[in-house]
Scaffold this active site. Structure first.
Site, PDB file in Angstrom:
ATOM      1  N   ASP A 139       0.798  -1.237   0.000  1.00  0.00           N
ATOM      2  CA  ASP A 139       0.000   0.000   0.000  1.00  0.00           C
ATOM      3  C   ASP A 139       0.832   1.289   0.000  1.00  0.00           C
ATOM      4  O   ASP A 139       0.585   2.203   0.807  1.00  0.00           O
ATOM      5  CB  ASP A 139      -0.934   0.014   1.216  1.00  0.00           C
ATOM      6  CG  ASP A 139      -1.900  -1.163   1.238  1.00  0.00           C
ATOM      7  OD1 ASP A 139      -1.937  -1.932   0.267  1.00  0.00           O
ATOM      8  OD2 ASP A 139      -2.619  -1.321   2.251  1.00  0.00           O
ATOM      9  N   LYS A 145      -7.049  -4.832  -2.749  1.00  0.00           N
ATOM     10  CA  LYS A 145      -7.757  -5.344  -1.580  1.00  0.00           C
ATOM     11  C   LYS A 145      -8.636  -4.237  -1.007  1.00  0.00           C
ATOM     12  O   LYS A 145      -8.446  -3.063  -1.330  1.00  0.00           O
ATOM     13  CB  LYS A 145      -6.777  -5.854  -0.525  1.00  0.00           C
ATOM     14  CG  LYS A 145      -5.820  -4.800   0.030  1.00  0.00           C
ATOM     15  CD  LYS A 145      -4.780  -5.424   0.940  1.00  0.00           C
ATOM     16  CE  LYS A 145      -3.849  -4.392   1.549  1.00  0.00           C
ATOM     17  NZ  LYS A 145      -4.500  -3.484   2.503  1.00  0.00           N
ATOM     18  N   CYS A 203      -1.616  -2.776   8.087  1.00  0.00           N
ATOM     19  CA  CYS A 203      -1.615  -3.700   6.944  1.00  0.00           C
ATOM     20  C   CYS A 203      -0.345  -4.536   6.855  1.00  0.00           C
ATOM     21  O   CYS A 203      -0.409  -5.708   6.458  1.00  0.00           O
ATOM     22  CB  CYS A 203      -1.856  -2.926   5.655  1.00  0.00           C
ATOM     23  SG  CYS A 203      -3.544  -2.249   5.569  1.00  0.00           S
TER      24      CYS A 203
END
Length: 214
Positions: A13, A115, A160
């Site tokens: 990310d 995601k 994450c």
């Protein structure tokens, strides 16, 4: 450290909204981009994840304003699959905030895994949605490619990256967190809890130097 043909770098990310000035800014988040670019050159296999939220996503505090009048970003509420941290609206699909940082340069990346695109369930982990049951497909991809050891970097360390490392470990992959190539959100106790969770799972935290200077 000797890298193997079965190793992969998992870059979590690295997106504009998580950078300073972004909708969910992580302090110093942009500082890791040059290091990740350098690390990636050492790996034959690199996978990128991309948070990809629709409007009115379950993780947005604004989504819950009708039912939780005082819902605020960074607090935790109970949803149908358990506790859910609420966030400002971020990484909305097809927006500049959801795009990768413009300085991220990994042309040989083999997969971009999106995601968090289901409106009614969040996805902190690159492997499983937050119900800890619904798969993203990453584990199957890695197994079919015979990639067994994962080095994790990116954003954010205490969310994450943490949950991706733990789920990867629980699914049978060797997972290692490259500590200086990630940064935390740093909510109350989130770093300490992450350190403890990784230690309990026997997931190593290492610096990048052994990879860059074997």
């Amino acid at each position: 450290m000797q890298l193997l043909p079965t190793d992969a770098l998992l870059v979590i990310d690295v997106q504009n909204d998580f950078m300073p000035g972004g909708a969910l800014a992580i302090p110093d988040g942009d500082a890791i981009v040059p290091l990740i670019n350098t690390l990636a050159k050492k790996f034959d296999h690199v996978i990128l994840t991309q948070d990809w939220h629709p409007t009115q996503h379950i993780s947005f505090a604004s989504t819950h304003s009708a039912t939780h009048a005082n819902a605020q970003p960074f607090e935790t509420i109970q949803v149908h699959y358990g506790p859910q941290t609420l966030w400002p609206e971020h990484v909305l699909q097809h927006t500049e905030g959801a795009a990768f940082h413009p300085a991220l340069h990994i042309p040989h990346a083999e997969l971009i895994l999106r995601k968090g695109f289901r409106r009614h369930i969040d996805s902190n982990s690159a492997f499983l949605e937050n119900d800890h049951f619904t798969p993203t497909g990453l584990a199957g991809y890695l197994r079919e490619r015979s990639l067994t050891r994962l080095f994790l970097c990116g954003l954010a360390y205490d969310f994450c990256v943490r949950y991706s490392a733990i789920d990867g470990h629980n699914l049978g992959f060797e997972t290692i967190v490259i500590e200086d190539a990630t940064r935390p959100v740093n909510l109350p106790n989130s770093i300490a809890e992450t350190n403890a969770a990784l230690a309990t799972a026997s997931i190593p935290r290492m610096k990048s130097a052994p990879i860059l200077n074997p």
